[in-house]
Design an enzyme around this catalytic site. Structure first.
Site, PDB file in Angstrom:
ATOM      1  CG  ASP A   5      52.229  41.002  47.626  1.00  0.00           C
ATOM      2  OD1 ASP A   5      53.293  41.647  47.764  1.00  0.00           O
ATOM      3  OD2 ASP A   5      52.043  40.224  46.678  1.00  0.00           O
ATOM      4  CE  LYS A  40      42.835  32.626  44.506  1.00  0.00           C
ATOM      5  NZ  LYS A  40      43.152  31.958  43.228  1.00  0.00           N
ATOM      6  N   GLY A  80      48.961  37.377  40.498  1.00  0.00           N
ATOM      7  CA  GLY A  80      47.667  36.759  40.262  1.00  0.00           C
ATOM      8  C   GLY A  80      46.812  36.620  41.500  1.00  0.00           C
ATOM      9  N   GLY A 103      45.435  39.986  42.237  1.00  0.00           N
ATOM     10  CA  GLY A 103      44.418  40.309  41.237  1.00  0.00           C
ATOM     11  C   GLY A 103      43.094  39.633  41.512  1.00  0.00           C
ATOM     12  CB  THR A 158      53.874  43.586  40.058  1.00  0.00           C
ATOM     13  OG1 THR A 158      53.347  42.655  41.008  1.00  0.00           O
ATOM     14  CG2 THR A 158      53.214  44.952  40.232  1.00  0.00           C
ATOM     15  CB  THR A 159      53.809  38.301  38.855  1.00  0.00           C
ATOM     16  OG1 THR A 159      52.409  38.027  38.661  1.00  0.00           O
ATOM     17  CG2 THR A 159      54.055  38.773  40.270  1.00  0.00           C
ATOM     18  CB  SER A 164      40.503  35.660  33.257  1.00  0.00           C
ATOM     19  OG  SER A 164      39.426  34.915  33.786  1.00  0.00           O
ATOM     20  CE  LYS A 208      38.814  31.528  34.945  1.00  0.00           C
ATOM     21  NZ  LYS A 208      39.216  30.117  34.734  1.00  0.00           N
ATOM     22  CD  GLU A 240      40.605  25.830  34.627  1.00  0.00           C
ATOM     23  OE1 GLU A 240      40.847  25.020  35.542  1.00  0.00           O
ATOM     24  OE2 GLU A 240      40.693  27.065  34.766  1.00  0.00           O
ATOM     25  CG  HIS A 255      49.181  29.272  39.303  1.00  0.00           C
ATOM     26  ND1 HIS A 255      48.158  28.431  39.685  1.00  0.00           N
ATOM     27  CD2 HIS A 255      48.902  29.640  38.012  1.00  0.00           C
ATOM     28  CE1 HIS A 255      47.295  28.292  38.681  1.00  0.00           C
ATOM     29  NE2 HIS A 255      47.725  29.018  37.668  1.00  0.00           N
TER      30      HIS A 255
END
Length: 390
Positions: free
Chosen positions: A47, A80, A109, A112, A133-134, A144, A146, A248, A272
Site C-alpha cells: 500500500d 479488500k 493484514g 496480505g 510490516t504490522t 493462515s 486463508k 475466530e 482490526h
C-alpha cells in the site's frame, strides 16, 4: 548472527508446512534469501503508506535479484475488494507475470489478504511470500492459509486457501507503526492467550504494563507466543474449519463493528485488532449471561482491553442495528446448524476452553442476547462494569 537477529520456526497447517524467518535488523538478509526463488519477476503487492516508509530499502534489495512490479493502493480495508483483485490480476498479467513469478505481500493484514488471493488465482496459483510490516499481519494473518476479500455484505466472504512459500519478518519494520496499529496486533495476541493459552496471560499482562511495546524483545516474545498458540489449533486443521475456528474468538461482533465503523469513518475507524478486542468484551458478557464465564474471567478481558487502550464503548457512528445486520451474515454460517434467530459464535466456557468440542468450538447464541450486549455498549461508561446479557 544472534537469535535476536535471525530465527526460523516451522508453521504447520495440516499437510502444509512453511518456514517463518524472523529477527531484528535483518531486511538485507531477507532480500538476499529471496534470491533463491529463481523467479522471472517479483510482483510486490503493498500500500502507499508502506511503500513510502520502507519501499526504497526493500525494493532495491529485491531488484538485485529479479525485475520488480509494484502494485500499490491507498491503505485501508477498502483494498479488500473484487474490483481491486481484478485490477491487480490484469496489471500483473499485462506486465509479464508468469507461472515462475512470485507474489510478495509487503504490508499489513489487508495487503496480505489481497496479495494472497492474487497469488492463488493468477494462473490458478503461483508462489506467494509474506513480508509483514504490522503486528496484526506478523502475529496473526500470515499464520493462515486463508486468502480473502470482502463482499458488499460483510467481511471475508470471497476467497480461497493458498499456502505461502515462506514468511520473512524484520521486527524493526514494526517499530515505525503508530500506537494504534502496534496495539492492533497485540489485541490478537491477547485473543490467543484468552482463548487458547491462558497460562501466558501473566507474562502478557507484565509486558503490556511495562510499556515500550515496540522493543524488539517484546515483539519477538509476542511473535513466539502467537506461533505457539496458533500452531496448537491449526496443525491438524489447515483450513481453520474445525479446531482452528477458536481463532475466530471475538470476530463475530468484532468484524461487524469494524466493517460498519470503516464504512462511516474510513481509515479513522477502529483497527482490526481493536474491533476484535471489542468483540471479545461482548463475547465475554454473552458467555456470562448464559452461565459460562464468571466475573473474574470477564474482568480479565476488561483489564487487557484497558492495557491495550481499547474503549469498551461502541463507536458513536455505529448503531446496534447496523452491527446486527452484519452479524446475521457472519462468515461462520453453515459450520453449525442454527435457527434464523441464532448466530454460531465462539464463546468461552472458561478461559482457554470454548463451548462445543475441540473439532467444532462453536455454540448457538440467540441474536436477541447478542443485541442486548451490543446495545449495552452504546451507553457504557468507562471503565465498563455492565451486567452483560441477561
Amino acid at each position: 548472527m544472534t537469535g535476536r537477529d535471525w530465527n526460523e520456526r516451522s508453521v504447520a497447517m495440516g499437510e502444509f508446512v512453511y518456514p517463518y524467518y524472523f529477527g531484528a535488523g535483518c531486511l538485507e538478509r531477507i532480500t538476499s534469501a529471496m534470491a533463491g526463488y529463481d523467479t522471472d519477476q517479483f510482483v510486490v503487492v503493498t500500500d502507499d503508506h508502506v511503500l513510502a516508509l520502507h519501499g526504497e530499502a526493500f525494493l532495491s534489495g529485491l531488484r538485485r535479484h529479479a525485475p520488480v512490479q509494484v502494485l500499490s493502493l491507498p491503505p485501508g480495508d477498502a483494498m479488500k475488494s473484487v474490483l481491486h483483485l481484478n485490477s491487480h490480476l490484469e496489471k500483473a498479467i499485462g506486465a509479464g507475470a508468469t507461472r515462475r513469478s512470485v507474489v510478495v505481500a509487503f504490508g499489513g493484514g489487508v495487503v496480505g489478504n489481497l496479495a494472497g488471493l492474487t497469488a492463488a488465482t493468477l494462473y490458478r496459483g503461483i508462489r506467494l511470500v509474506h513480508v509483514p510490516t504490522t503486528t496484526i499481519a506478523a502475529m496473526d494473518s500470515v499464520l493462515s492459509l486463508k486468502q480473502t476479500v470482502n463482499s458488499g455484505h460483510g467481511k471475508n466472504h470471497i476467497g480461497t486457501y493458498h499456502a505461502p512459500e515462506a514468511v520473512y519478518l524484520d521486527v524493526d519494520l514494526l517499530r515505525t507503526l503508530d500506537d494504534k496499529q502496534l496495539r492492533s496486533g497485540l489485541c490478537e495476541a491477547a485473543k490467543n492467550c484468552l482463548a487458547i493459552r491462558p497460562e501466558a496471560l501473566p507474562v502478557l499482562r507484565t509486558r503490556l504494563a511495562g510499556g515500550n511495546l515496540s522493543s524488539p524483545d517484546v515483539l519477538l516474545w509476542l511473535l513466539e507466543e502467537s506461533l505457539t498458540a496458533k500452531s496448537s489449533v491449526t496443525g491438524d486443521d489447515a483450513r481453520e474449519q474445525r479446531s482452528g475456528l477458536v481463532l475466530e474468538y471475538g470476530h463475530t461482533v468484532g468484524h461487524a463493528v469494524e466493517m460498519e465503523d470503516r464504512r462511516r469513518r474510513g481509515t479513522d475507524g477502529l483497527s482490526h485488532g481493536e474491533a476484535v478486542m471489542l468483540g471479545m468484551l461482548a463475547a465475554a458478557r454473552i458467555s456470562r449471561g448464559i452461565g459460562g464465564l464468571d466475573d473474574r474471567a470477564v474482568a480479565e478481558h476488561d483489564e487487557l482491553a484497558h492495557h491495550l487502550g481499547v474503549s469498551p464503548k461502541l463507536p458513536d457512528a455505529v448503531t446496534p442495528e447496523a452491527v446486527m445486520d452484519v452479524v446475521r451474515v457472519d462468515n461462520k454460517r453453515g459450520y453449525l446448524p442454527v435457527s434464523g434467530e441464532e448466530a454460531a459464535m465462539v464463546l468461552l466456557r472458561e478461559l482457554g476452553h470454548p463451548y462445543g468440542s475441540r473439532d467444532l468450538p462453536l455454540t448457538a447464541v440467540s441474536l436477541e442476547a447478542v443485541k442486548d450486549v451490543v446495545t449495552d455498549m452504546v451507553r457504557v461508561p468507562e471503565p465498563w462494569h455492565g451486567s452483560g446479557a441477561s
